[in-house]
Design an enzyme around this catalytic site. Structure first.
Site: not given
Ligand code: GLA
Length: 368
Positions: A19, A105, A109-110, A155
């Site tokens: 989103t 991975g 969100s590393s 993130d």
């Molecule tokens: C990754 C992207 C985010 C977001 C998610 C899905 O983590 O970095 O910006 O779009 O996917 O929600």
């Protein structure tokens, strides 16, 4: 100058997937797993030496002559440096060592932690005068302009702006945000790391983004006031259904429904109505699996497995998709027994060890 130590956390997202780049709502928070950076100025004008203990490798470059690399972690670093250089001429050469307790991975969100920790540290080290929000935005720009992923802002926002014990309801259009205390009573968020991160992730991520853009473009022909999927209601989408390719329609429908789910989840959280929150998480997984098509068999297996366990109120794939973690809302007292059961079944099915950890909302990037 003395050494500067900075800690940058990974993040979870309770609900609100795909989103953010559609300018909708998300509900993330940083977690107590992070990258630790040790910085020092090295006295050169522009030589940067970065050592990753996790990757067991080093990267040295001159920021006046740097070029895009084939290794993604090098590009995250150079991308941040390149965005900083667009905003200030105060940057100088530095050394930086990075250690990690964050699984790479795995959908926590590393990469945003890497970007946010680096920009925060350099801002501090060289007095660049950048605000946190400016750094959030420049890190996202590093994704777009250097790494080549057209990511949303979730993130980086979570890694930089989170507060301990709270989740963030973020409006990705205005960046207005509300901190919501996370009180789960007897329940907890359990993350199960599938151990897979499929190659498809980056290319399909950009494809989804383009499909949503295509939807917007077609809808705008009849509704010129629409700027993003945030401006489209389900009713409006229905009236445009025959004009949209069916894949594009399903992508748009998912995003619009997901925005509604985020607000319903916040409502449920505020009322302490965890069963409703769990039901919404399952609905998100269904949508990600069948309509947005970013799940994979390993994650579907994990989510399906939870359904026979009433102590699990909700479960879904988290993050961009094609691997990474499954986030589960589960009764705390059942975590050990459940983890053993699901890890055994997963090992039998895929011959992969399942890594499990509980995620607690933590504060964003900080000096240690
Ligand atoms: C990754 C992207 C985010 C977001 C998610 C899905 O983590 O970095 O910006 O779009 O996917 O929600």
């Amino acid at each position: 100058m003395n050494k500067l130590i900075v800690s940058a956390p990974g993040r979870i997202n309770i609900i609100g997937e795909h989103t953010d780049y559609n300018l909708g709502y998300v509900l993330p928070t940083a977690i107590d797993k992070h990258l630790t950076f040790t910085f020092e100025a090295n006295g050169t004008a522009s030589i940067c030496r970065v050592k990753s203990m996790g990757y067991g490798s080093a990267h040295e470059f001159d920021f006046t002559t740097m070029e895009r690399r084939s290794s993604s972690w090098h590009n995250y670093i150079q991308g941040v440096v390149s965005e900083i250089l667009k905003r200030t001429d105060k940057l100088q050469g530095f050394n930086c060592t990075i250690e990690s307790t964050l699984p790479v991975g795995s959908g926590v969100s590393s990469s945003a932690a890497l970007e946010c920790g680096l920009s925060f540290g350099l801002n501090e080290l060289f007095n660049l005068g950048l605000s946190k929000i400016e750094m959030v935005k420049l890190c996202q720009q590093a994704d777009h302009n250097y790494v080549g992923i057209m990511s949303g802002i979730m993130d980086q926002f979570a890694s930089m702006m989170s507060k301990k014990g709270q989740v963030i309801l973020l409006d990705c259009r205005s960046l207005d945000h509300e901190y919501i205390p996370l009180d789960l009573g007897d329940y907890t968020f359990l993350l199960l790391n599938s151990g897979v991160s499929h190659e498809l992730a980056n290319s399909e991520y950009n494809t989804r983004q383009q499909e949503c853009q295509k939807g917007i473009k077609l809808i705008r022909q009849k509704h010129p006031e629409v700027a993003s999927l945030r401006d489209v209601s389900l009713e409006m989408l229905e009236t445009q259904k025959s004009r949209l390719p069916s894949t594009v329609y399903r992508r748009c429908q998912f995003v619009i429904q997901e925005n509604v789910r985020v607000l319903a989840a916040v409502d449920a959280l505020k009322k302490g109505d965890l069963p409703s929150l769990g039901t919404l998480m399952y609905a998100t997984h269904q949508g990600l699996r069948h309509d947005y098509e970013v799940s994979c068999m390993e994650l579907d297996f994990l989510v399906d497995f939870t359904k026979d366990h009433k102590e699990v109120l909700g479960a879904r794939i988290m993050g961009g998709g094609f691997g990474g973690c499954c986030i589960n809302l589960i009764r705390s007292g059942y975590v050990a027994e459940f983890t053993a059961k699901i890890a055994g079944a997963y090992k039998k099915e895929f011959n992969i060890e399942l890594d499990a950890f509980q995620a607690v909302p933590y504060h964003g990037v900080s000096i240690v």
